[in-house]
Design a protein around this motif. Structure first.
Motif, PDB file in Angstrom:
ATOM      1  N   ALA A 161       1.698   9.566  -5.841  1.00 57.01           N
ATOM      2  CA  ALA A 161       2.227  10.734  -5.549  1.00 57.01           C
ATOM      3  C   ALA A 161       3.386  11.214  -6.596  1.00 57.01           C
ATOM      4  N   LEU A 162       4.110  10.264  -6.978  1.00 56.58           N
ATOM      5  CA  LEU A 162       5.089  10.342  -7.840  1.00 56.58           C
ATOM      6  C   LEU A 162       4.626  10.866  -9.159  1.00 56.58           C
ATOM      7  N   THR A 163       3.381  10.307  -9.512  1.00 54.51           N
ATOM      8  CA  THR A 163       2.708  10.490 -10.958  1.00 54.51           C
ATOM      9  C   THR A 163       2.132  11.803 -10.691  1.00 54.51           C
ATOM     10  N   ASP A 204       0.634  -1.251  -0.030  1.00 52.84           N
ATOM     11  CA  ASP A 204       0.128  -0.057   0.146  1.00 52.84           C
ATOM     12  C   ASP A 204       1.007   1.225   0.050  1.00 52.84           C
ATOM     13  N   GLU A 205       1.973   1.325   0.635  1.00 51.12           N
ATOM     14  CA  GLU A 205       2.785   2.485   0.806  1.00 51.12           C
ATOM     15  C   GLU A 205       3.551   2.526  -0.474  1.00 51.12           C
ATOM     16  N   LEU A 206       3.924   1.408  -1.129  1.00 50.42           N
ATOM     17  CA  LEU A 206       4.450   1.500  -2.497  1.00 50.42           C
ATOM     18  C   LEU A 206       3.595   2.064  -3.351  1.00 50.42           C
ATOM     19  N   SER A 207       2.167   1.793  -3.390  1.00 54.13           N
ATOM     20  CA  SER A 207       1.178   2.254  -4.242  1.00 54.13           C
ATOM     21  C   SER A 207       1.172   3.672  -3.923  1.00 54.13           C
ATOM     22  N   ASP A 208       0.945   4.099  -2.873  1.00 47.57           N
ATOM     23  CA  ASP A 208       0.536   5.474  -2.530  1.00 47.57           C
ATOM     24  C   ASP A 208       1.897   6.414  -2.831  1.00 47.57           C
ATOM     25  N   SER A 236      18.369   0.850  -2.619  1.00 48.81           N
ATOM     26  CA  SER A 236      18.294  -0.280  -3.781  1.00 48.81           C
ATOM     27  C   SER A 236      16.971  -1.208  -3.746  1.00 48.81           C
ATOM     28  N   VAL A 237      16.431  -1.408  -2.688  1.00 48.32           N
ATOM     29  CA  VAL A 237      15.183  -1.971  -2.448  1.00 48.32           C
ATOM     30  C   VAL A 237      13.809  -1.196  -3.237  1.00 48.32           C
ATOM     31  N   TRP A 238      14.014   0.246  -2.899  1.00 51.02           N
ATOM     32  CA  TRP A 238      13.089   1.125  -3.512  1.00 51.02           C
ATOM     33  C   TRP A 238      13.280   1.271  -5.210  1.00 51.02           C
ATOM     34  N   GLU A 239      14.707   1.302  -5.443  1.00 53.35           N
ATOM     35  CA  GLU A 239      14.886   1.547  -6.863  1.00 53.35           C
ATOM     36  C   GLU A 239      14.393   0.313  -7.674  1.00 53.35           C
ATOM     37  N   ARG A 240      14.461  -0.906  -7.019  1.00 53.91           N
ATOM     38  CA  ARG A 240      13.996  -2.095  -7.651  1.00 53.91           C
ATOM     39  C   ARG A 240      12.688  -2.128  -8.079  1.00 53.91           C
ATOM     40  N   SER A 241      11.748  -1.567  -7.047  1.00 52.68           N
ATOM     41  CA  SER A 241      10.351  -1.648  -7.105  1.00 52.68           C
ATOM     42  C   SER A 241       9.987  -0.390  -8.110  1.00 52.68           C
TER      43      SER A 241
END
Length: 366
Positions: A19-21, A11-15, A203-208
């Motif tokens: 936001a970045l969009t 859910d945090e990744l989707s949010d 690096s985990v954020w980058e991959r996702s």
């Protein structure tokens, strides 16, 4: 960051993706630090051994010019020898020009500045400067590996860039003329925190996030500047917005400047002529290009030209994976897929996502 739990939920990744969009430079706060996508520009360059002192002074000049340009924002500076962070202006941090007079060419020169006091958080405005040491012994001279790059990397606020585009471009083109870099990249990436250990979570954020945005770059000079087969001196990475094609690399393609200009202009890419190469901009401004909008055609066109120069072995693995670590990072196979995401035959991030309209992006400039 713990290697026994995930740094974010789905859910945090989707949010964060949403936001970045809406705004391409946004931060995620996990309670103890922030991870932020930021505009960046990085210069990768070589220098002649006899000019190490002049090169060091030029790097200080570049730092001071950028600091003035962005309104003197810094709060933390690192010590050039111990690399420890100190309050900006502290007497514990030596004067850079005085230090250069006491140095030897065989010593590396590294200094950083940031507006972020939490060294585990992504900065909003920062500069990182590294001149590799001059290798003088015979063993290093006979090494067949490509020479390592020195580098200068900047992060800056997105709104600042929107308000100061021409000032930024003058600074960029002037710096290219002075440093005569081998490669320059500019666009959006996750801003690396000052603390080295924070790179594991980044690096985990980058991959996702790279599965969700074609225009999110990965730029980690500490690993990418090394003179290894898995680093940038051995080959290019695909540009996401601004890119400097040095004459050195263009000669490897065996094409003229005129040919590059013709290909670029046919694709709608801006071209600026420099003494040692061509500065290219894919569109009016950097964009993240959500995967849902399709593969951006300008990137496909430039990628087709530059593909023979690409380093498909570029190391994106970062800190690697530990036993029992549930976090997903790049492995060698997926790193190669991501580097080839603008190839027409690519399946990144998956084949179904690329079936959408990949001829024209629906995203509008900010």
């Amino acid at each position: 960051m713990s290697t026994t739990q995930l740094p974010f939920t789905e859910d945090e990744l989707s949010d964060f993706t949403s936001a970045l969009t809406e705004w391409p430079s946004t931060a995620f706060d996990n309670g103890y630090s922030e991870v932020a996508v930021s505009p960046f520009t990085t210069f990768y360059f070589l220098y002649e051994p006899h000019s190490w002192r002049d090169t060091s002074l030029l790097m200080v000049d570049t730092h001071e010019e950028f600091e003035r340009l962005t309104g003197h924002p810094y709060r933390i500076a690192t010590h050039p020898v111990t690399e420890r962070p100190h309050r900006y202006g502290s007497k514990r941090v030596p004067d850079l020009r005085s230090l250069i007079t006491k140095m030897k060419g065989s010593e590396a020169f590294l200094f950083s500045f940031t507006d972020e006091e939490n060294t585990n958080s992504s900065p909003a405005i920062a500069g990182c400067f590294y001149r590799k040491r001059d290798y003088l012994n015979k063993r290093d001279r006979d090494d067949d590996r490509p020479p390592a790059y020195s580098y200068v990397q900047f992060y800056y606020r997105w709104q600042w860039w929107l308000d100061h585009q021409e000032d930024w471009r003058r600074f960029l083109l002037s710096t290219i003329e002075k440093l005569r870099p081998e490669q320059v990249y500019s666009g959006f990436s996750i801003a690396n925190p000052l603390a080295f250990e924070a790179r594991s979570e980044i690096s985990v954020w980058e991959r996702s996030l790279t599965e969700r945005f074609y225009g999110l770059d990965i730029d980690y000079p500490f690993g990418m500047s090394m003179g290894m087969d898995e680093s940038l001196p051995a080959g290019l990475k695909p540009p996401t917005w601004g890119f400097f094609l040095a004459d050195h690399w263009r000669a490897k393609l065996d094409v003229s400047r005129e040919h590059v200009v013709a290909v670029a202009k046919a694709a709608g890419i801006r071209v600026y002529d420099c003494k040692t190469g061509l500065w290219l901009e894919l569109g009016d401004e950097p964009r993240l290009y959500p995967v849902a909008d399709g593969v951006p055609p300008m990137h496909v066109a430039l990628n087709a030209l530059l593909r023979p120069l690409r380093n498909d072995a570029l190391d994106l693995v970062g800190t690697g994976q530990w036993d029992g670590d549930p976090n997903v990072r790049f492995n060698r196979r997926d790193a190669k897929r991501w580097l080839g995401r603008f190839d027409k035959e690519s399946d990144w991030p998956n084949a179904a996502a690329r079936i959408r309209k990949n001829a024209v992006s629906r995203s509008e400039p900010t």
